[in-house]
Design a protein around this motif. Sequence first.
Motif, mmCIF file in Angstrom:
data_model
loop_
_atom_site.group_PDB
_atom_site.id
_atom_site.type_symbol
_atom_site.label_atom_id
_atom_site.label_comp_id
_atom_site.label_asym_id
_atom_site.label_seq_id
_atom_site.Cartn_x
_atom_site.Cartn_y
_atom_site.Cartn_z
ATOM 1 N N ARG A 134 -42.936 57.349 -14.596
ATOM 2 C CA ARG A 134 -44.382 57.227 -14.418
ATOM 3 C C ARG A 134 -44.738 56.462 -13.164
ATOM 4 N N PHE A 185 -45.604 58.333 -9.922
ATOM 5 C CA PHE A 185 -46.847 59.100 -9.794
ATOM 6 C C PHE A 185 -47.749 58.436 -8.777
ATOM 7 N N LEU A 186 -48.713 59.213 -8.333
ATOM 8 C CA LEU A 186 -49.670 58.676 -7.370
ATOM 9 C C LEU A 186 -50.594 57.662 -8.038
ATOM 10 N N GLU A 187 -50.987 57.969 -9.293
ATOM 11 C CA GLU A 187 -51.896 57.061 -9.988
ATOM 12 C C GLU A 187 -51.071 56.054 -10.777
ATOM 13 N N TRP A 188 -50.737 54.960 -10.115
ATOM 14 C CA TRP A 188 -49.965 53.905 -10.771
ATOM 15 C C TRP A 188 -50.319 52.580 -10.134
ATOM 16 N N ASN A 189 -50.648 51.610 -10.969
ATOM 17 C CA ASN A 189 -50.967 50.286 -10.451
ATOM 18 C C ASN A 189 -50.269 49.294 -11.373
ATOM 19 N N ALA A 204 -52.353 46.379 -12.758
ATOM 20 C CA ALA A 204 -53.293 46.799 -13.799
ATOM 21 C C ALA A 204 -52.551 47.088 -15.101
ATOM 22 N N GLU A 205 -51.374 47.716 -14.983
ATOM 23 C CA GLU A 205 -50.605 48.042 -16.188
ATOM 24 C C GLU A 205 -50.176 46.779 -16.915
ATOM 25 N N TYR A 228 -51.608 43.830 -16.773
ATOM 26 C CA TYR A 228 -52.797 43.201 -17.355
ATOM 27 C C TYR A 228 -53.178 43.899 -18.659
ATOM 28 N N ALA A 229 -53.198 45.252 -18.599
ATOM 29 C CA ALA A 229 -53.563 46.025 -19.791
ATOM 30 C C ALA A 229 -52.557 45.805 -20.911
ATOM 31 N N PHE A 275 -40.437 50.631 -27.379
ATOM 32 C CA PHE A 275 -40.886 51.947 -26.923
ATOM 33 C C PHE A 275 -42.324 52.194 -27.298
ATOM 34 N N GLY A 327 -45.185 50.670 -25.331
ATOM 35 C CA GLY A 327 -45.483 51.191 -24.005
ATOM 36 C C GLY A 327 -44.722 50.510 -22.894
ATOM 37 N N LYS A 353 -41.736 51.472 -21.771
ATOM 38 C CA LYS A 353 -40.790 52.312 -21.038
ATOM 39 C C LYS A 353 -41.303 52.707 -19.658
ATOM 40 N N ASP A 354 -42.652 52.716 -19.481
ATOM 41 C CA ASP A 354 -43.181 53.067 -18.162
ATOM 42 C C ASP A 354 -43.182 51.887 -17.210
#
Lengths: 178, 320, 188
Positions: free
Chosen positions: B53, B56-60, B63-64, B66-67, B159, B162, B164-165
């Motif tokens: 993941r 990918f282009l959409e990855w921060n 932010a991940e 923090y979330a 797993f 979340g 694994k990404d």
Amino acid sequence: MSAAKRVQQWATFARTWHIFDCKWQDPYQSADLIKKYLMGMHKPIYHPMNDCGDVVVCINSRDIALRGDEWKKRAYFHHTGYPGGASWTLAWEVHNKDPTMIIKKAVYRSMKGNLQRRHTMERLLIYPDEEVPEDVLQNVTNQIRQLRLVPTRLDHIPEDEVRKFPKVMDYPKDYVYK
Amino acid sequence: MAFVRRFITVIPKLAKHVPITVQSRNIKRWVAPTLMELKRREDKQGGKVTNPRNTFLEWNLEAELYAFGKRLNEEFDSDLLLQAFTDRSYVIKEEMKQKELEIDLKMKDNRELAEEGRKFMQEYIQLYLETVLHKLPAEGIMCIRNHLISEKVLSNVSFHLGTKDIILAAEYPVDNSILAQTFEALVGALLQSCGEERAAHFVRDFVITQLQGQDVNEFWEIEDPWTMLTEMISKTGSELEPRLIGEVAKNTLLACYRVGLYLDKKMMSSGFGETVAIAKEMAAREALKKIFGTEETMHPINFKLNGIPKSRSQSKISAS
Amino acid sequence: MSNSNLFLKSGFVRAPLQNGVGRYVCQLQRIVLKFCKSHGGSRGMRDFIEQDLVDFARDNPSVVVYLKPRRHRSPVVVAEYLNGDRVWMSMQNKTQSEITKWIENMRTQQGDLSAVRLRKYQYTDHPSIQGPWTPFTFKNPELNVAKLPNPKFGANDRLPMSATEQLRIMFEKQRISKEEVKEEKKEE
């Protein structure tokens, strides 16, 4: 599967051996009762695909009681498959030839005509009198209650009961019976 | 026209016929060709290609992370969180790359956090299980604890949270051992950021709840339940009597026996079995379950205990 | 109808990782909104992003929101869940309120629900409290030691009382009352 679950399943699906005394019973009425035990319909776990039927041992099938004049009039049909192989046999003739056949046919007839019928019939054991093989009798753990009352013969009632029974009147001591 | 309209009801419905068809649920015509084409493309690539993941282009990543913290309703220290997700293999890979480029950026890996987390988890789970299953002996509790800390359970938990990404590792897809280690590192990071109580609640809500719906007796295998039971009963001095209380079809292959255990003439438990010996053993197991308070009809395990419970020895001292 | 030739997977009603037992974790991991800045089909999407998106992001800090403005591409929402499912949904020509509702729907799901056919609508880990039925459950324990066939267990016990029996009982009752009268007389 853990041992506890395996053993629990073994117990829930265990096949009980029932015994049924056919003495003085109507075979067609008893067949409706027997078929329930053979198919497993008396169990809450019943399902037609479940193979949960029990074994039923019928004894005294020689002493069956057909209603009315059925002994003389009821005829069983058989066709050998070859041309001219049709035959109608009366109930008393069938019974003399093989005392277990009437109740067997009655149970077979009471079941639905599906492919499970032949397999379920294998679970029914019929004996013409009280002589049952030892290993079969050892397996039996439950008795199915009869449907009809078996009347006791008057000369089979014990003497003290006869004496105790309240009498409305009694013959005088010097009465001469004719 | 008007003539036809007036007599339209009279004209018999000759044209209407009901086709005799049976409706069934078949495989649609487009399924096979589509699957064949997909297989052709897959083979051309040389097997299924799954991109991680984070390519990918959409990855921060920020932010991940923090979330991730917000999802678990916990406030992690951001450096510790990043450290918890960094695996040793990734650090090695990064160092090799940096050697070529001659930059020196030190990245910490999650081994120490994982060790801390694992130690804390072991102790806390032990204390919690001792409190919740207070009649179960120490051996049983140890077996349940070992199951809960095993790689399989922890990797499953990790797993589904979340991770694994977000995990930074050399290979993709991530190994189960790395997932488990990351989870332990998360516990360690939480311990350092927020303290023992929050970490304890975290472990309780994600690891100990995996016992929900499971039979607790499955984890502890007792070899000889009968001897264990007789030893325990002989200490109290009561009389233990096994009796055959039911049998079904004993001469057949499908024989079933039921043995009941009577303690001082009162029934304690019963067990079923294919032979009398098995039934007696199962009855002994049931009796042990009753003594330990872990039978099938037990109260559900309480997953709402707050704080860190005291150990048995401490509570015994306080009681006396 | 068997399941072997249908390619829709079947499953039971389950919550991943015992979700509600400990704390509740929102299963939506990230949501990617792809839209065109000028095309008409993305109008609802653009309105959603301008008006409702910031509130959504503030209310759900656990969901990562990615925006992908792409020219000449239809608006799409891809939701990724914690169990690995990806739900792709086209928002072409949808109004802002519809998009809001669909995104709310995706937020409260726990994966791609249309990918699994539910075999049953209930699930329990403890289907039986008193223990499953066995042939021993309602069996008379006297049958254990009885020698079958035995008329005690074989005769019908549900027959109505015969007239003879009724008369005998009436007689017994009358006799008892006669004895009581005799005793009273003696006392007197």
